[in-house]
Design a protein around this motif. Structure first.
Motif, PDB file in Angstrom:
ATOM      1  N   ARG A 143      33.646  44.855  51.692  1.00  0.00           N
ATOM      2  CA  ARG A 143      32.400  45.397  51.144  1.00  0.00           C
ATOM      3  C   ARG A 143      32.701  46.483  50.112  1.00  0.00           C
ATOM      4  O   ARG A 143      32.066  46.535  49.064  1.00  0.00           O
ATOM      5  N   LEU A 144      33.689  47.333  50.391  1.00  0.00           N
ATOM      6  CA  LEU A 144      34.064  48.378  49.438  1.00  0.00           C
ATOM      7  C   LEU A 144      34.555  47.764  48.130  1.00  0.00           C
ATOM      8  O   LEU A 144      34.156  48.199  47.047  1.00  0.00           O
ATOM      9  N   TRP A 145      35.391  46.743  48.201  1.00  0.00           N
ATOM     10  CA  TRP A 145      35.898  46.101  46.990  1.00  0.00           C
ATOM     11  C   TRP A 145      34.789  45.432  46.189  1.00  0.00           C
ATOM     12  O   TRP A 145      34.941  45.197  44.988  1.00  0.00           O
ATOM     13  N   SER A 146      33.676  45.131  46.822  1.00  0.00           N
ATOM     14  CA  SER A 146      32.565  44.488  46.101  1.00  0.00           C
ATOM     15  C   SER A 146      31.692  45.500  45.354  1.00  0.00           C
ATOM     16  O   SER A 146      30.827  45.122  44.578  1.00  0.00           O
ATOM     17  N   ILE A 147      31.921  46.776  45.574  1.00  0.00           N
ATOM     18  CA  ILE A 147      31.139  47.858  44.945  1.00  0.00           C
ATOM     19  C   ILE A 147      31.992  48.461  43.823  1.00  0.00           C
ATOM     20  O   ILE A 147      33.177  48.724  44.027  1.00  0.00           O
ATOM     21  N   PRO A 148      31.413  48.694  42.645  1.00  0.00           N
ATOM     22  CA  PRO A 148      32.207  49.249  41.538  1.00  0.00           C
ATOM     23  C   PRO A 148      32.917  50.543  41.934  1.00  0.00           C
ATOM     24  O   PRO A 148      32.316  51.435  42.522  1.00  0.00           O
ATOM     25  N   TYR A 149      34.200  50.610  41.621  1.00  0.00           N
ATOM     26  CA  TYR A 149      35.023  51.751  42.059  1.00  0.00           C
ATOM     27  C   TYR A 149      34.538  53.084  41.530  1.00  0.00           C
ATOM     28  O   TYR A 149      34.770  54.115  42.147  1.00  0.00           O
ATOM     29  N   ASP A 150      33.833  53.090  40.394  1.00  0.00           N
ATOM     30  CA  ASP A 150      33.385  54.372  39.849  1.00  0.00           C
ATOM     31  C   ASP A 150      32.226  54.978  40.639  1.00  0.00           C
ATOM     32  O   ASP A 150      31.795  56.092  40.360  1.00  0.00           O
ATOM     33  N   GLU A 169      29.004  37.625  55.754  1.00  0.00           N
ATOM     34  CA  GLU A 169      28.562  37.688  54.371  1.00  0.00           C
ATOM     35  C   GLU A 169      29.743  37.385  53.471  1.00  0.00           C
ATOM     36  O   GLU A 169      30.892  37.619  53.826  1.00  0.00           O
ATOM     37  N   GLY A 170      29.451  36.804  52.322  1.00  0.00           N
ATOM     38  CA  GLY A 170      30.508  36.457  51.389  1.00  0.00           C
ATOM     39  C   GLY A 170      31.147  37.689  50.783  1.00  0.00           C
ATOM     40  O   GLY A 170      30.566  38.766  50.744  1.00  0.00           O
ATOM     41  N   PHE A 171      32.363  37.517  50.317  1.00  0.00           N
ATOM     42  CA  PHE A 171      33.107  38.605  49.722  1.00  0.00           C
ATOM     43  C   PHE A 171      33.413  38.260  48.273  1.00  0.00           C
ATOM     44  O   PHE A 171      34.061  37.264  47.989  1.00  0.00           O
ATOM     45  N   VAL A 172      32.905  39.071  47.370  1.00  0.00           N
ATOM     46  CA  VAL A 172      33.191  38.895  45.951  1.00  0.00           C
ATOM     47  C   VAL A 172      33.637  40.250  45.411  1.00  0.00           C
ATOM     48  O   VAL A 172      32.887  41.229  45.474  1.00  0.00           O
ATOM     49  N   ILE A 173      34.854  40.285  44.913  1.00  0.00           N
ATOM     50  CA  ILE A 173      35.354  41.539  44.370  1.00  0.00           C
ATOM     51  C   ILE A 173      34.607  41.851  43.075  1.00  0.00           C
ATOM     52  O   ILE A 173      34.321  40.960  42.281  1.00  0.00           O
ATOM     53  N   ASN A 174      34.260  43.108  42.904  1.00  0.00           N
ATOM     54  CA  ASN A 174      33.596  43.526  41.680  1.00  0.00           C
ATOM     55  C   ASN A 174      34.617  43.446  40.535  1.00  0.00           C
ATOM     56  O   ASN A 174      35.728  43.962  40.671  1.00  0.00           O
ATOM     57  N   PRO A 175      34.255  42.813  39.413  1.00  0.00           N
ATOM     58  CA  PRO A 175      35.213  42.661  38.304  1.00  0.00           C
ATOM     59  C   PRO A 175      35.797  43.988  37.819  1.00  0.00           C
ATOM     60  O   PRO A 175      36.968  44.045  37.424  1.00  0.00           O
ATOM     61  N   LEU A 176      35.032  45.067  37.861  1.00  0.00           N
ATOM     62  CA  LEU A 176      35.533  46.369  37.439  1.00  0.00           C
ATOM     63  C   LEU A 176      36.725  46.800  38.300  1.00  0.00           C
ATOM     64  O   LEU A 176      37.665  47.429  37.819  1.00  0.00           O
ATOM     65  N   ASN A 177      36.694  46.413  39.564  1.00  0.00           N
ATOM     66  CA  ASN A 177      37.761  46.806  40.489  1.00  0.00           C
ATOM     67  C   ASN A 177      39.075  46.094  40.205  1.00  0.00           C
ATOM     68  O   ASN A 177      40.143  46.590  40.553  1.00  0.00           O
ATOM     69  N   ILE A 178      39.008  44.945  39.562  1.00  0.00           N
ATOM     70  CA  ILE A 178      40.227  44.240  39.160  1.00  0.00           C
ATOM     71  C   ILE A 178      40.991  45.093  38.152  1.00  0.00           C
ATOM     72  O   ILE A 178      42.208  45.235  38.232  1.00  0.00           O
ATOM     73  N   TYR A 179      40.266  45.711  37.230  1.00  0.00           N
ATOM     74  CA  TYR A 179      40.909  46.595  36.248  1.00  0.00           C
ATOM     75  C   TYR A 179      41.505  47.829  36.927  1.00  0.00           C
ATOM     76  O   TYR A 179      42.576  48.297  36.557  1.00  0.00           O
ATOM     77  N   LEU A 180      40.810  48.347  37.926  1.00  0.00           N
ATOM     78  CA  LEU A 180      41.355  49.472  38.681  1.00  0.00           C
ATOM     79  C   LEU A 180      42.684  49.077  39.306  1.00  0.00           C
ATOM     80  O   LEU A 180      43.684  49.793  39.166  1.00  0.00           O
ATOM     81  N   TRP A 181      42.706  47.943  40.015  1.00  0.00           N
ATOM     82  CA  TRP A 181      43.918  47.523  40.694  1.00  0.00           C
ATOM     83  C   TRP A 181      45.052  47.251  39.706  1.00  0.00           C
ATOM     84  O   TRP A 181      46.196  47.625  39.932  1.00  0.00           O
ATOM     85  N   MET A 182      44.733  46.625  38.576  1.00  0.00           N
ATOM     86  CA  MET A 182      45.769  46.366  37.565  1.00  0.00           C
ATOM     87  C   MET A 182      46.359  47.691  37.084  1.00  0.00           C
ATOM     88  O   MET A 182      47.575  47.811  36.918  1.00  0.00           O
ATOM     89  N   GLY A 183      45.509  48.692  36.871  1.00  0.00           N
ATOM     90  CA  GLY A 183      45.999  50.006  36.458  1.00  0.00           C
ATOM     91  C   GLY A 183      46.861  50.666  37.521  1.00  0.00           C
ATOM     92  O   GLY A 183      47.876  51.292  37.205  1.00  0.00           O
ATOM     93  N   VAL A 184      46.478  50.511  38.782  1.00  0.00           N
ATOM     94  CA  VAL A 184      47.245  51.096  39.884  1.00  0.00           C
ATOM     95  C   VAL A 184      48.631  50.456  39.959  1.00  0.00           C
ATOM     96  O   VAL A 184      49.650  51.149  40.105  1.00  0.00           O
TER      97      VAL A 184
END
Length: 187
Positions: A143-150, A169-184
Motif C-alpha cells: 500500500r505504501l509503494w502505491s502512494i507517491p513517495y513525496d 486488494e491489488g497492488f500497483v506501484i506508483n510510477p513516481l516511486n519507480i524513479y525514487l527506487w532507481m535514484g536510491v
C-alpha cells in the motif's frame, strides 16, 4: 512521549562544531546482537512503538537519521529503546545509504523480520520489495509503494501498518516511486 524510547539526558556540552551528550544507562540488549544469536523475536507492538517514536519526532520536524538494528535495544522489560540520540536531527535524510529515510525504514523492517543482512562489503541488503516480507507486513508495504513517495510520512506509515487488510486488494506501484527506487539504487 519521547522519554519512553530514549535514555534520559544527563548532560551535554558543545565545543565549536563538536560536542558530547551523556545519557542514562539502559540495561538490556541491542537488537542486532539479539538477532546474531537467534534471540530476537519481533513482538506485535514493536513496529507500532517504533513508528510512534518516529511520528513524535516528525511532529517536531525532527528525524532519526540512522535507522539500524544496532541503534535499538530491548530493555530488561522488553521495551524498545532507541540509542545514538545524536542521530536525532532536523535533516530529513539518512546518514548513510539509502539517504531516503523512508526507504531506510523499509530496509529496517526487512532486517527486523529477516535478520540484519549486511553484505560482506558492509552495505545493507537491497531488499525493500513487499514480496520479501510476510503476508501481513507485505500488504501495508504494498500500500505504501502505491502512494507517491513525496507524500510519505511516518504518520502515514503508522496508519498503513495499523489498517485492516482482510480484503484482498491489488497492488500497483506508483510510477513516481519507480524513479525514487532507481535514484536510491544509483546513490
Amino acid at each position: 512521549n519521547l522519554s519512553n524510547y530514549v535514555p534520559n539526558f544527563l548532560r551535554g556540552k558543545l565545543f565549536n562544531d563538536l560536542g558530547y551528550v551523556a545519557t542514562s544507562k539502559i540495561s538490556g540488549e541491542i537488537v542486532s546482537k539479539l538477532q546474531s544469536v537467534g534471540n530476537f523475536k519481533l513482538e506485535d507492538g514493536f513496529i507500532h512503538n517504533l513508528t510512534t517514536f518516529l511520528v513524535e519526532l516528525e511532529n517536531m520536524n525532527l528525524f532519526y537519521n540512522d535507522l539500524r538494528t544496532w541503534n535499538m535495544m530491548l530493555d530488561n522489560d522488553g521495551k524498545l529503546k532507541i540509542i545514538d540520540v545524536a542521530s536525532i536531527q532536523n535533516l530529513k535524510n539518512d546518514l548513510d545509504w539509502p539517504s531516503n529515510i523512508y526507504i531506510s525504514f523499509m530496509l529496517l523492517i526487512y532486517e527486523l523480520y529477516n535478520g540484519s543482512l549486511l553484505r560482506e562489503d558492509l552495505l545493507r541488503s537491497f531488499r525493500v520489495s513487499p514480496v520479501w516480507l510476510n503476508e501481513s507486513t507485505g500488504k501495508w508495504m504494498q500500500r505504501l509503494w502505491s502512494i507517491p513517495y513525496d507524500t510519505w510520512s511516518f504518520k502515514l506509515i503508522q496508519e498503513l501498518y495499523s489498517a485492516d487488510y482482510s480484503e484482498s486488494e491489488g497492488f500497483v506501484i506508483n510510477p513516481l516511486n519507480i524513479y525514487l527506487w532507481m535514484g536510491v539504487v544509483e546513490e
